[in-house]
Design a protein around this motif. Structure first.
Motif, mmCIF file in Angstrom:
data_model
loop_
_atom_site.group_PDB
_atom_site.id
_atom_site.type_symbol
_atom_site.label_atom_id
_atom_site.label_comp_id
_atom_site.label_asym_id
_atom_site.label_seq_id
_atom_site.Cartn_x
_atom_site.Cartn_y
_atom_site.Cartn_z
ATOM 1 N N THR A 137 0.910 -1.114 0.076
ATOM 2 C CA THR A 137 0.294 0.180 0.136
ATOM 3 C C THR A 137 1.411 1.267 -0.268
ATOM 4 O O THR A 137 2.009 1.647 0.537
ATOM 5 C CB THR A 137 -0.877 -0.143 1.120
ATOM 6 N N PHE A 138 0.320 1.765 -0.479
ATOM 7 C CA PHE A 138 1.321 3.768 -1.051
ATOM 8 C C PHE A 138 -0.059 4.201 -1.025
ATOM 9 O O PHE A 138 -0.550 4.643 -1.226
ATOM 10 C CB PHE A 138 2.410 3.331 -1.707
ATOM 11 N N ARG A 139 0.893 5.888 -0.895
ATOM 12 C CA ARG A 139 -0.205 6.725 -1.413
ATOM 13 C C ARG A 139 0.184 8.121 -2.313
ATOM 14 O O ARG A 139 1.615 7.947 -2.958
ATOM 15 C CB ARG A 139 -0.169 8.100 0.247
ATOM 16 N N ILE A 140 -0.641 8.181 -3.178
ATOM 17 C CA ILE A 140 -0.445 9.488 -4.558
ATOM 18 C C ILE A 140 -1.199 9.980 -4.101
ATOM 19 O O ILE A 140 -2.924 10.109 -4.618
ATOM 20 C CB ILE A 140 -0.575 8.017 -5.919
ATOM 21 N N GLY A 141 -1.250 11.159 -3.828
ATOM 22 C CA GLY A 141 -1.970 12.667 -3.900
ATOM 23 C C GLY A 141 -2.609 12.493 -2.182
ATOM 24 O O GLY A 141 -2.070 11.450 -1.302
#
Ligand SMILES: [Zn+2]
Ligand SMILES: [Zn+2]
Length: 601
Positions: A137-141
């Motif tokens: 899991t990671f964040r884009i904006g």
């Protein structure tokens, strides 16, 4: 969150009179969060029209992200015709599963060799960043992205996007792990259950449904789902709406209608309210959070930052560090991302090495044999020809430095010991990527030595739990309606919990500690939403388990004025405390403080 279908066809584009309604372009989905983060999933031929629309929208420069499920033709063939990539100033991040043999850039460049296409990948005007990713899991904006492997002959990732209180999952191309499930019946278990968990309670699932159960016998092992399997797995996962997609190229519009109707009957028979439709090019859906439904977020480890661009791994970090324990922690932090570390243990050799090795980052200990860290930094800054002007140079000190000192000496950042591997890893990433780090370690209080002496004097560190404290954390959790309440001591390099209601670990590294911020400021600290707070958003206890969103800490101040720790509240939901509740927390703080004084007045 807005979702639009630009390509819904599997395998090969099928323009024609019989495919006008569902569309003939291959896979491409556009997702835009309410705040304007643009994420495209797959770049089949549908991406060409999407590119024209984005260019016509008047936004310049255009910043966007492309998630590629896998590099089969029907998922990448539109990329060379995606207009925004030709415009200088535009910036796009491209994410795809990490391949075994070839780099992502190499794979994409392959289809743009001169034999096949007049423009090479390198000649595109926009700036591209490539990210080879694995499950996680990671964040884009403002969008939380979870990638999970699907069952397909090529290494393929499905994507779950969570933002604005809703979840959308894209799962193409995928075949049932247990082929006996293709008929839409049977017990969902093992990897298929894991797949269902990936879809859990999503507002919209866009799922491979290339075949029907009746056709499946002849298509086993081709890596695609039946509509029946997609419906059953989505229904069991509590999905709201299911879009059947990756339509077989032979399927004319009326045949897709028939399949959708059959699946709807199948779902209705089970008594499920799940909505089912055939994904059609041009359809746009706006998803709103349902206030009555608590969105179930996926659990599991979340990486502290976006997956790294592949060029990242060619970077070198130069360490000028004499302390063996610090060297070991730094080596571990750097190696965790596959980056090369060069280590020198004195000032002169560090300086010489920096000039010959062109590192991307220099980390210096303040106290170094020979020339000290700040002096090495000043000397490096004078060699403007050999090193890049924006080379980050970090100095690690034993105690706090004034802000004026950094500016004067050309130090990009000061860190103060103690430092955990996780903290250093997050900081190294943000220095190398030139991105802000949303994880700040609390400053060390000026009276640190006296404070630690007062803490030791209590004689409570590493002692067993006691009912007199557990009673108070239990009450705090009940009165203020939080799942977790703690009595926390901020020790030299850790925070240690004397009492933990609703909480497992007895200690965490000090730099992960919220309480250390309350201790440093000696004032009550309320964090309404840690994910929105630049001090805490990238902290592993926020991005991963136990997913802290809300924190409130009441400092515990001893009669000599030293602050030894806090009584604190933690919740996985963002919230606030009103005046009355803040007063109650202060009351509980006073009761805990009295117990501390009884320990060793
Ligand atoms: Zn495909
Ligand atoms: Zn495929």
């Amino acid at each position: 969150m807005r979702v639009r279908f630009w390509g819904t066809r599997g395998s090969i584009a099928t323009p024609g009179a019989d495919t006008v309604r569902y569309g003939g372009n291959t896979s491409c989905i556009e997702v835009e969060s309410a705040s304007g983060t643009i994420i495209l999933i797959d770049c089949g031929t549908g991406i060409r029209g999407l590119g024209d629309r984005l260019l016509g929208g008047g936004r310049h420069p255009l910043r966007g992200h492309i998630l590629i499920s896998h590099t089969h033709w029907d998922h990448i063939q539109g990329l060379p015709f995606f207009g925004p990539l030709f415009v200088p100033g535009n910036e796009w991040d491209i994410y795809a599963p990490q391949g075994f043999e070839q780099s992502l850039q190499g794979t994409l460049a392959g289809q743009m060799q001169y034999t096949y296409f007049p423009i090479t990948l390198r000649d595109l005007g926009a700036t591209l960043h490539y990210h080879e990713i694995v499950e996680g899991t990671f964040r884009i904006g403002d969008v939380r992205v979870t990638a999970q492997y699907l069952n397909h002959p090529a290494l393929t990732l499905g994507y779950r996007l969570e933002a604005d209180g809703v979840a959308v999952v894209y799962a193409c191309d995928h075949e049932p792990h247990d082929r006996s499930l293709a008929g839409g019946e049977g017990e969902i278990d093992g990897d298929d259950r894991r797949h269902a968990e990936f879809l859990a309670s999503a507002d919209l699932v866009i799922h491979d449904a290339q075949y029907t159960a009746a056709e499946y016998d002849g298509k086993k092992g081709w890596g695609h789902s039946t509509g029946e399997y997609a419906a059953e797995i989505a229904r069991s996962a509590g999905v709201h709406r299911l879009a059947l997609t990756h339509h077989d190229p032979r399927r004319v519009d009326s045949a897709v209608d028939d399949i959708v109707a059959a699946i709807r009957r199948h779902v209705a028979q089970t008594g499920s309210a799940m909505e089912v439709f055939g994904a059609a090019e041009g359809t746009e859906i706006v998803l709103h959070a349902d206030p009555d439904r608590h969105l179930q977020l996926l659990t599991g480890e979340v990486s502290p930052a976006v997956p790294l661009p592949s060029a990242f791994f060619e970077r070198t970090v130069l360490l000028g560090v004499a302390d063996p324990a610090l060297t070991a922690t730094l080596r571990e932090a750097v190696a965790a991302d596959g980056i090369r570390a060069l280590v020198e243990t004195n000032g002169e050799r560090t300086l010489a090495r920096a000039l010959e090795a062109c590192p991307s980052l220099v980390i210096l200990e303040e106290q170094l044999p020979g020339t000290d860290g700040p002096a090495v930094c000043r000397a490096l800054r004078r060699h403007a020809a050999e090193i890049e002007g924006d080379l980050p140079i970090i100095v690690i000190a034993d105690r706090e430095k004034s802000a004026a000192a950094d500016a004067a000496e050309g130090v990009s950042d000061w860190l103060v010991k103690p430092l955990s591997t996780a903290y250093l890893r997050t900081r190294v990433r943000s220095w190398l990527l030139r991105t802000p780090c949303h994880w700040q370690k609390a400053p060390v209080p000026p009276d640190e030595e006296r404070r630690l002496a007062a803490l030791r004097h209590l004689g409570l560190l590493d002692t067993p739990p006691e009912e007199r404290f557990d009673r108070l954390t239990r009450l705090a959790a009940a009165i203020l309606d939080v799942p977790t309440a703690l009595v926390s001591f901020v020790d030299k390099d850790r925070q240690w919990f004397k009492s933990g209601y609703g909480h497992g670990p007895r200690e965490t590294p000090r730099d992960m500690s919220f309480c250390a911020h309350a201790v440093a400021s000696r004032a009550p600290l309320v964090v309404q939403d840690a994910m929105e707070d630049p001090r805490f958003a990238d902290n592993p206890v926020v991005t991963g388990d136990p997913r802290v969103r809300f924190y409130a800490g009441q400092p515990l101040i001893m009669p000599d004025g030293s602050c030894v720790g806090t009584v604190c509240l933690v919740d996985t939901r963002p919230r606030d405390l009103d005046e009355r509740q803040r007063g109650l927390l202060a009351d509980i703080g006073e009761l805990v403080r009295r117990e501390l004084l009884l320990s060793n007045p």
